[in-house]
Scaffold this active site. Sequence first.
Site, short mmCIF file in Angstrom:
data_model
loop_
_atom_site.label_atom_id
_atom_site.label_comp_id
_atom_site.label_asym_id
_atom_site.label_seq_id
_atom_site.Cartn_x
_atom_site.Cartn_y
_atom_site.Cartn_z
N ALA A 7 0.83 -1.21 0.00
CA ALA A 7 0.00 0.00 0.00
C ALA A 7 0.86 1.26 0.00
O ALA A 7 1.93 1.26 0.60
CB ALA A 7 -0.91 -0.01 1.23
N GLY B 271 0.10 1.31 -3.29
CA GLY B 271 -0.02 0.59 -4.56
C GLY B 271 0.66 1.24 -5.75
O GLY B 271 0.50 0.76 -6.88
N GLY B 272 1.44 2.29 -5.52
CA GLY B 272 2.11 2.95 -6.65
C GLY B 272 3.02 2.00 -7.42
O GLY B 272 3.00 1.97 -8.66
N GLU C 55 -0.54 -6.40 2.09
CA GLU C 55 -0.54 -5.24 2.98
C GLU C 55 -1.30 -5.60 4.26
O GLU C 55 -2.51 -5.83 4.23
CB GLU C 55 -1.21 -4.04 2.28
CG GLU C 55 -1.40 -2.81 3.16
CD GLU C 55 -0.12 -2.28 3.81
OE1 GLU C 55 0.85 -2.03 3.08
OE2 GLU C 55 -0.09 -2.14 5.05
N ASP D 149 9.35 -3.18 -0.68
CA ASP D 149 9.40 -1.72 -0.54
C ASP D 149 9.09 -1.44 0.93
O ASP D 149 7.95 -1.18 1.30
CB ASP D 149 8.38 -1.09 -1.49
CG ASP D 149 8.55 0.40 -1.61
OD1 ASP D 149 9.70 0.89 -1.54
OD2 ASP D 149 7.53 1.10 -1.76
N CYS E 31 12.75 4.61 1.20
CA CYS E 31 12.83 6.03 0.80
C CYS E 31 13.50 6.84 1.91
O CYS E 31 13.05 7.93 2.24
CB CYS E 31 11.47 6.58 0.42
SG CYS E 31 10.19 6.30 1.62
C1 LIG Z 1 6.86 2.25 1.97
S1 LIG Z 1 5.26 1.65 2.19
C2 LIG Z 1 4.97 0.79 0.67
C3 LIG Z 1 4.65 1.70 -0.49
C4 LIG Z 1 4.16 0.93 -1.70
N1 LIG Z 1 5.08 -0.11 -2.11
C5 LIG Z 1 3.88 1.82 -2.88
O1 LIG Z 1 4.69 1.90 -3.80
O2 LIG Z 1 2.83 2.46 -2.89
C6 LIG Z 1 5.49 0.32 3.31
C7 LIG Z 1 4.25 -0.47 3.61
O3 LIG Z 1 4.63 -1.61 4.39
C8 LIG Z 1 3.56 -1.93 5.23
N2 LIG Z 1 4.03 -2.82 6.32
C9 LIG Z 1 4.35 -2.50 7.60
N3 LIG Z 1 4.67 -3.61 8.29
C10 LIG Z 1 4.59 -4.64 7.42
C11 LIG Z 1 4.78 -6.06 7.53
N4 LIG Z 1 5.15 -6.62 8.69
N5 LIG Z 1 4.57 -6.83 6.45
C12 LIG Z 1 4.21 -6.27 5.27
N6 LIG Z 1 4.00 -4.96 5.11
C13 LIG Z 1 4.18 -4.15 6.17
C14 LIG Z 1 3.09 -0.57 5.71
O4 LIG Z 1 1.76 -0.64 6.22
C15 LIG Z 1 3.20 0.25 4.43
O5 LIG Z 1 1.98 0.29 3.75
#
Ligand SMILES: C[S@@+](CC[C@H](N)C(=O)[O-])C[C@H]1O[C@@H](n2cnc3c(N)ncnc32)[C@H](O)[C@@H]1O
Length: 454
Positions: A236, A238-239, A257, A306, A360
């Site tokens: 999330a 989702g980009g 997610e 990510d 990031c």
């Molecule tokens: C940097 S964001 C991802 C952005 C996404 N890839 C995009 O391009 O839109 C990191 C995501 O990892 C999720 N996250 C946090 N803990 C996690 C876990 N244990 N397993 C999987 N995802 C996790 C967060 O809720 C967050 O939505």
Amino acid sequence: MRRNFCLEPRTARTFLRWLSSFPCRPGPDGSLWKNKQQRSLKNKIRNTGKSRRLPCPAVLNHFDQQYSEELGDLWASARAVLLDPPSWQYGVMLNRFSSVTDITQILLSQGFSSMLPQTDVSELLHNSDSAVSNSPHQEGKDTLSPHFSKRPPEDVGLLPYITSHAFSQARQSERPPRFPPSSLQCYIHPHPLRFPSPAHRPGQLKQYYLLNAASLLPVLALQVRDGDKVLDLCSAPGGKAVAIMQSATPALLCCNEPDPHRRDWLAKTLESFLPPSLRSRVMVSAQDGRVIGQSEAGFYDKVLVDAPCSNDRSWLHSSDIHRGQQRLEDRAGLPELQTQLLRSAISAVRPGGVVVYSTCTLSSLENGAVVEAVLKDFPDAEVESLWGEIALPLSEYFAVISPPGQKQAEPEPSPRPPIGSASASHHQLGILVVPQPGKTWGPMFLSRIRKKKG
Ligand SMILES: C[S@@+](CC[C@H](N)C(=O)[O-])C[C@H]1O[C@@H](n2cnc3c(N)ncnc32)[C@H](O)[C@@H]1O
């Protein structure tokens, strides 16, 4: 132009008014923007940017200490960019499943240019034609998702100007897919010009996605091919999932997610950008990414991690000091979570498959140190260089360095590799996009790890 330009009405009006205020159209390189017009453009661009926000002193202080040590002189210019939101650039990723001819014309007429090589229609068709039906990775998919269809791929409505002549030519071609994938299109501008956000309109696909263009680099590094089984472990909003679906037609894209609110956001993003005919290939799951490596060991061809990280841009502008302090406390725990997620991802990929790890943040503790720690547990995995494949070809747009490994002993202080220079030949754990004036993209760290074949 107005008829097909699908924006929420008020946003479209504002944008068209802005557009009509430039009697002299600039060339794609902006070279016709002179003197008064250029000043006028700058003013208007600033007006379209985010209002100036104050940095959180605690976070800034923390960054100053850590990053001046890690980045040396580079931190001063990166700091200046991060503290100046009106200078930030925005990329426009086109949605190949919608009609983008008009939007492309508008982008070009306003001085945007394509960051990635232009679409070669025959190659695009060649690639999409070889999708799924030729895939050697079909078995086992129903164990993942009851919604996952065994139907052959439908015509998923690729770019609208594809001709049947080009299609028949492409079918005869045996050329391998090329990277970057020609169907992934992102337009950028040398100035911090922000396109209006497309509104969510039920029943209509959005034409484009606004993003930090550096976000596309992990997707390019993933090298998704038609028919691949792909896991987007932390998906999330989702980009990057949308970018993956612009790049190729995987047999399966599992978007994971665990956070329910963010998962809703993710589902809306997918619905807004993907046609119904593709949705059977895309599933959303809600697992803790740390356990997927066990439950789906060796299943995927490609995994993107990510990772949740210190998002330097937004953390620096934490709305109140307590929030900023809390984030700094949370920061200490992130490398452990990131390490577990990366371990899980490597377990989830098949021998010969690849994992891309990205964040990031500029923090070496969340970047190279995580990769280095995880590699110790996986003697069958190795880092692949992204320098020649991504950093150098895109150095016109991005300021990239190859940060040194964390625990490498350096007997003598060695000069930091110049940004975008070919001289960075020492051991690489990944590449780091550092925001710089005029190239404000990033921060973005990415590392590609391949699991060796048995
Ligand atoms: C940097 S964001 C991802 C952005 C996404 N890839 C995009 O391009 O839109 C990191 C995501 O990892 C999720 N996250 C946090 N803990 C996690 C876990 N244990 N397993 C999987 N995802 C996790 C967060 O809720 C967050 O939505």
